[in-house]
Write a protein that holds these residues in place. Structure first.
Motif, PDB file in Angstrom:
ATOM      1  N   ARG A  26     -10.555   2.926  -5.275  1.00  0.00           N
ATOM      2  CA  ARG A  26     -10.650   4.368  -5.440  1.00  0.00           C
ATOM      3  C   ARG A  26      -9.649   4.842  -6.499  1.00  0.00           C
ATOM      4  O   ARG A  26      -9.986   5.609  -7.404  1.00  0.00           O
ATOM      5  CB  ARG A  26     -10.383   5.046  -4.093  1.00  0.00           C
ATOM      6  N   LEU A  27      -8.412   4.325  -6.392  1.00  0.00           N
ATOM      7  CA  LEU A  27      -7.388   4.756  -7.345  1.00  0.00           C
ATOM      8  C   LEU A  27      -7.794   4.390  -8.765  1.00  0.00           C
ATOM      9  O   LEU A  27      -7.531   5.136  -9.708  1.00  0.00           O
ATOM     10  CB  LEU A  27      -6.051   4.107  -7.006  1.00  0.00           C
ATOM     11  N   ARG A  28      -8.459   3.221  -8.921  1.00  0.00           N
ATOM     12  CA  ARG A  28      -8.790   2.805 -10.277  1.00  0.00           C
ATOM     13  C   ARG A  28      -9.828   3.719 -10.901  1.00  0.00           C
ATOM     14  O   ARG A  28      -9.652   4.194 -12.021  1.00  0.00           O
ATOM     15  CB  ARG A  28      -9.275   1.353 -10.300  1.00  0.00           C
ATOM     16  N   LYS A  31      -6.672   7.357   3.330  1.00  0.00           N
ATOM     17  CA  LYS A  31      -7.233   6.042   2.999  1.00  0.00           C
ATOM     18  C   LYS A  31      -7.457   5.924   1.493  1.00  0.00           C
ATOM     19  O   LYS A  31      -7.251   4.864   0.911  1.00  0.00           O
ATOM     20  CB  LYS A  31      -8.566   5.889   3.726  1.00  0.00           C
ATOM     21  N   ALA A  32      -7.925   7.048   0.886  1.00  0.00           N
ATOM     22  CA  ALA A  32      -8.246   6.994  -0.537  1.00  0.00           C
ATOM     23  C   ALA A  32      -7.013   6.693  -1.360  1.00  0.00           C
ATOM     24  O   ALA A  32      -7.080   5.999  -2.373  1.00  0.00           O
ATOM     25  CB  ALA A  32      -8.852   8.326  -0.973  1.00  0.00           C
ATOM     26  N   LYS A  33      -5.847   7.221  -0.920  1.00  0.00           N
ATOM     27  CA  LYS A  33      -4.643   7.074  -1.729  1.00  0.00           C
ATOM     28  C   LYS A  33      -4.095   5.654  -1.702  1.00  0.00           C
ATOM     29  O   LYS A  33      -3.213   5.326  -2.500  1.00  0.00           O
ATOM     30  CB  LYS A  33      -3.566   8.061  -1.245  1.00  0.00           C
ATOM     31  N   GLU A  39       0.831  -1.212   0.000  1.00  0.00           N
ATOM     32  CA  GLU A  39       0.000   0.000   0.000  1.00  0.00           C
ATOM     33  C   GLU A  39       0.861   1.254   0.000  1.00  0.00           C
ATOM     34  O   GLU A  39       0.431   2.294  -0.478  1.00  0.00           O
ATOM     35  CB  GLU A  39      -0.883   0.000   1.245  1.00  0.00           C
ATOM     36  N   ASP A  40       2.077   1.150   0.562  1.00  0.00           N
ATOM     37  CA  ASP A  40       2.941   2.338   0.607  1.00  0.00           C
ATOM     38  C   ASP A  40       3.301   2.811  -0.799  1.00  0.00           C
ATOM     39  O   ASP A  40       3.384   3.998  -1.066  1.00  0.00           O
ATOM     40  CB  ASP A  40       4.212   2.032   1.394  1.00  0.00           C
ATOM     41  N   HIS A  41       3.522   1.861  -1.712  1.00  0.00           N
ATOM     42  CA  HIS A  41       3.801   2.231  -3.096  1.00  0.00           C
ATOM     43  C   HIS A  41       2.565   2.861  -3.737  1.00  0.00           C
ATOM     44  O   HIS A  41       2.660   3.875  -4.427  1.00  0.00           O
ATOM     45  CB  HIS A  41       4.233   1.013  -3.911  1.00  0.00           C
TER      46      HIS A  41
END
Lengths: 383, 376
Positions: free
Chosen positions: A309-311, A302-304, A231-233
């Motif tokens: 969400r990213l998609r 959280k969104a990032k 998730e960090d990436h």
């Protein structure tokens, strides 16, 4: 699986063929102006996605970033889209007398166009376009190609070499993208001046490249093909999307506000045309959709890191890059907002082809740059 | 029942030991934990079960409030309280408001982040946590990892907590007494405020004294100190003691010949247009007329321009026969001195400029009342 993907390819090609018929019909029914305007939108969109990815690769090498090494293969693969687009760019040279007033005989009677004729003339335009296309191939060779070799040779010197080439590629990127912005879009209305326009297109280009990179990364991530990527990436990708959404808003508003304030006739007519009638609705949709929606969608932490969400935000950003290009290009060829079967046909023609090109590109090399000596360090990256 | 201590503290040798110990301690029923580490440790937040900070939400709300209040304030000042037309823009020009809205948004957001962090979430004013008085603090800022078990709802079993820490690999267990939480009394406030006041007084007087003792030394003075007489300053050079003298009576500045005539009619009789009618003069007259006069008198001099609807004055129709018959000096006088609602243009237009406009007005009048022989 293979037969299933074969069916997908066939149906995509079929869709594209339907789009091709529609696009060809546009040329004869609606006239060449509408045909080439659509062509230009999709051409610049392709350049934006491809060059945006190429820029991300060069930027990573330039700043020697480590966190992005495990994800670098995605922009490296997708940057080949910039090469796939080059036939469209060369074919578009046919549209010069149709779309560009300076390329027509009556351009010689407008003093403001005559003033710019040293730059805006057909031979020089063709030279510039061919040079840009050639430079994209050079840039791809300089900063992407050898990275695939590294998968087999595992030679750490290739990384050194790529990093050395990065500044040159960044210079090529800046020059060619500004040329695309000034030549293909801005000179549709050759009287207009905007020094910041190249940066405006850059903001959209980087955002498109990031969105495409994010989609490609999530495609691999969701299938478990990026082991060790966390998730960090994703958070960093989300952060980049968020930051450059703000950057786009800043540049777009800066350009608008300065021209609105100055109220110079040779500048402000461009915005007047794009903020009256149906174009005003489109301008508002663009401002809300290209800035406010991604901003609010990505503002929280959280969104990032949420793949879902990213998609949708990435798809949304790509869609609004198209809306942006439509808003930039179409008012130059018609007074009214026209969105009908010709635009649908072009979407049908180019979207499946783009997806197929992206699909072919995504099969190239390993999923991560396994030969890069910084891969392990990149995988260990935590916020 | 005695008051619960601040907490029970132990140190662990490595970050991993700390992370491994936390689940065991939680399993023993201690949920209010805090860790002290010399550097950020990954996974610690999740292990401790820290809740997401509410600071972000607060900052977002305040930032939005900043944007809205900046807009409302700008709208109020430029539309309601002091409406001024600037650059021909509408009073409510949201485009011009945006930069200030942006700045105020950032201002509200950063102030909220800083102050809310200090006062709401870190509960200032608070003069030092008991952890700062612990023995472990020397090591937890260097090479040890501290874990603190704090009371839940004011209750903490010190024996059980110490045992839990020791059993999970902790050492150097110490019990930290709760800080004195009684609110400061009148004496404290008196001491604090008088201390601040004393500091201000001492600094102020000290600065004033230092400036007196050590005067500022300007690096160069040859612009400031000059052998000249200053306006409004006394000087002994002249007999009347004034630094600045009035010009002799009747002095006329070059290029500023005053009008001697007292009325337009008088001027019409006395003044002769010194400018010849040449294309250059007419060109200059046209430019100046269009800059200064056309806004009221119209580009053709009809007195019916775009601004007449905005106010009630009726600019003269220069094409009317009255104005076609008046002599050049009449028009020159009106430009110089104004007439009715029209102000004087003497400050904006030199004598030659005014005569050039007169010539151009004549040309305009002739253009609208041309005789057949003019065309030949």
């Amino acid at each position: 699986m293979s037969s299933g993907s074969g069916t997908t390819i066939r149906s995509l090609l079929l869709l594209s063929a339907v789009g091709f018929v529609g696009a060809a019909a546009t040329y004869f029914v609606e006239g060449p102006a509408r045909f080439w305007a659509n062509w230009l939108v999709w051409m610049v969109f392709g350049i934006a996605v491809g060059l945006g990815c190429l820029f991300i690769v060069a930027l990573e090498h330039q700043v020697q970033s480590v966190w992005s090494v495990p994800l670098r293969r995605v922009p490296e693969r997708l940057s080949s889209l910039a090469l796939w687009v080059t036939p469209l760019v060369l074919a578009a040279l046919l549209c010069l007398p149709v779309l560009y007033p300076w390329a027509r005989p009556e351009g010689a009677s407008v003093p403001a166009i005559v003033l710019k004729s040293a730059w805006l003339n057909t031979p020089f335009f063709i030279i510039r376009t061919v040079a840009c296309v050639a430079l994209w191939f050079v840039a791809y060779r300089l900063v992407v190609k050898r990275s695939f070799e590294q998968d087999r040779s595992r030679d750490p010197m290739i990384t050194v070499c790529l990093r050395r080439h990065a500044p040159l590629v960044l210079a090529i990127f800046a020059l060619t993208l500004t040329t695309v912005a000034f030549d293909w879009i801005s000179s549709l209305e050759p009287v207009w001046y905007s020094d910041i326009f190249g940066v405006y297109l850059f903001a959209g280009t980087f955002l498109s490249g990031l969105a495409a990179t994010t989609l490609g990364t999530l495609y691999l991530y969701n299938r478990g093909r990026l082991p060790g990527v966390t998730e960090d990436h994703l958070y960093n990708l989300g952060g980049f999307l968020f930051a450059f959404t703000v950057f786009w808003g800043y540049i777009a508003f800066a350009q608008y506000m300065l021209m609105w304030y100055g109220d110079m006739p040779e500048e402000v007519f461009w915005f007047k045309q794009r903020t009256t009638g149906g174009w005003l609705a489109l301008a508002l949709i663009l401002g809300i959709g290209h800035f406010f929606v991604p901003f609010l969608a990505l503002v929280s932490r959280k969104a990032k890191i949420s793949p879902k969400r990213l998609r949708w935000v990435s798809l949304w950003i790509l869609a609004f890059m198209l809306v942006d290009l439509y808003w930039l290009i179409f008012p130059a060829v018609g007074a009214k907002v026209r969105l009908g079967w010709p635009e649908l046909s072009f979407a049908l023609l180019f979207l499946p082809l783009g997806l197929l090109a992206a699909r072919a590109a995504m099969a190239k090399g390993e999923d991560t740059p396994v030969g890069d000596p910084f891969l392990q360090e990149g995988l260990e990256f935590r916020l | 029942m005695p008051e619960a201590p601040f907490g029970v503290l132990a140190v662990y040798p490595t970050a991993q030991a700390l992370l491994d110990a936390i689940p065991g301690i939680k399993a023993r029923g201690f949920s209010n934990l805090e860790a002290y580490t010399p550097f950020p440790v990954h996974g610690l937040e999740e292990a401790l079960g820290l809740k997401k900070s509410r600071l972000g939400t607060l900052v977002f709300i305040m930032a939005a409030l900043g944007a809205v209040s900046a807009f409302l304030f700008e709208w109020w000042t430029s539309v309601v309280d002091y409406p001024l037309v600037i650059g021909g823009k509408p009073l409510n020009s949201w485009q011009a408001f945006v930069p200030v809205m942006f700045e105020v948004t950032v201002l509200f957001a950063t102030f909220t982040a800083g102050l809310a962090m200090l006062f709401l979430f870190n509960k200032l004013p608070f003069f030092g946590s008991p952890i700062l008085g612990s023995k472990a603090i020397r090591r937890t800022t260097k090479d040890r990892f501290g874990l603190l078990i704090m009371p839940v709802e004011g209750v903490l079993d010190v024996e059980a907590a110490s045992a839990a820490l020791l059993e999970t690999g902790g050492s150097e267990v110490e019990v930290l007494a709760a800080p004195d939480s009684t609110p400061p009394g009148l004496g404290w406030w008196f001491k604090t405020l008088s201390g601040i006041t004393a500091a201000c007084v001492v600094t102020g007087f000290g600065t004033a004294w230092a400036i007196k003792i050590y005067p500022t030394i300007p690096p160069m003075v040859h612009m400031e100190v000059q052998p000249r007489l200053d306006a409004q300053k006394a000087d002994s050079f002249f007999a009347d003691g004034h630094g600045m003298q009035l010009p002799p009576v009747g002095t006329v500045a070059r290029g500023y010949m005053p009008l001697l005539a007292k009325s337009p009619e008088e001027a019409g009789k006395e003044l002769i247009n010194p400018l010849p009618v040449t294309p250059a003069v007419l060109q200059k007259g046209r430019d100046l007329f269009n800059y200064h006069c056309a806004v009221c008198h119209d580009r053709l001099g009809t007195g019916k321009p775009w601004l007449t609807s905005a106010y009630t004055a009726k600019p003269a129709n220069l094409q009317a026969s009255t104005y076609r018959k008046v002599p050049d000096g009449y028009i020159y006088y009106v430009i110089s001195e104004g007439k009715g609602a029209m102000p004087s243009y003497a400050a904006d237009l030199s004598a030659n400029d005014r005569w050039a406009i007169v010539d151009y007005v004549r040309a305009l009048q002739r253009s609208q009342h041309a005789k057949p022989e003019d065309v030949q």
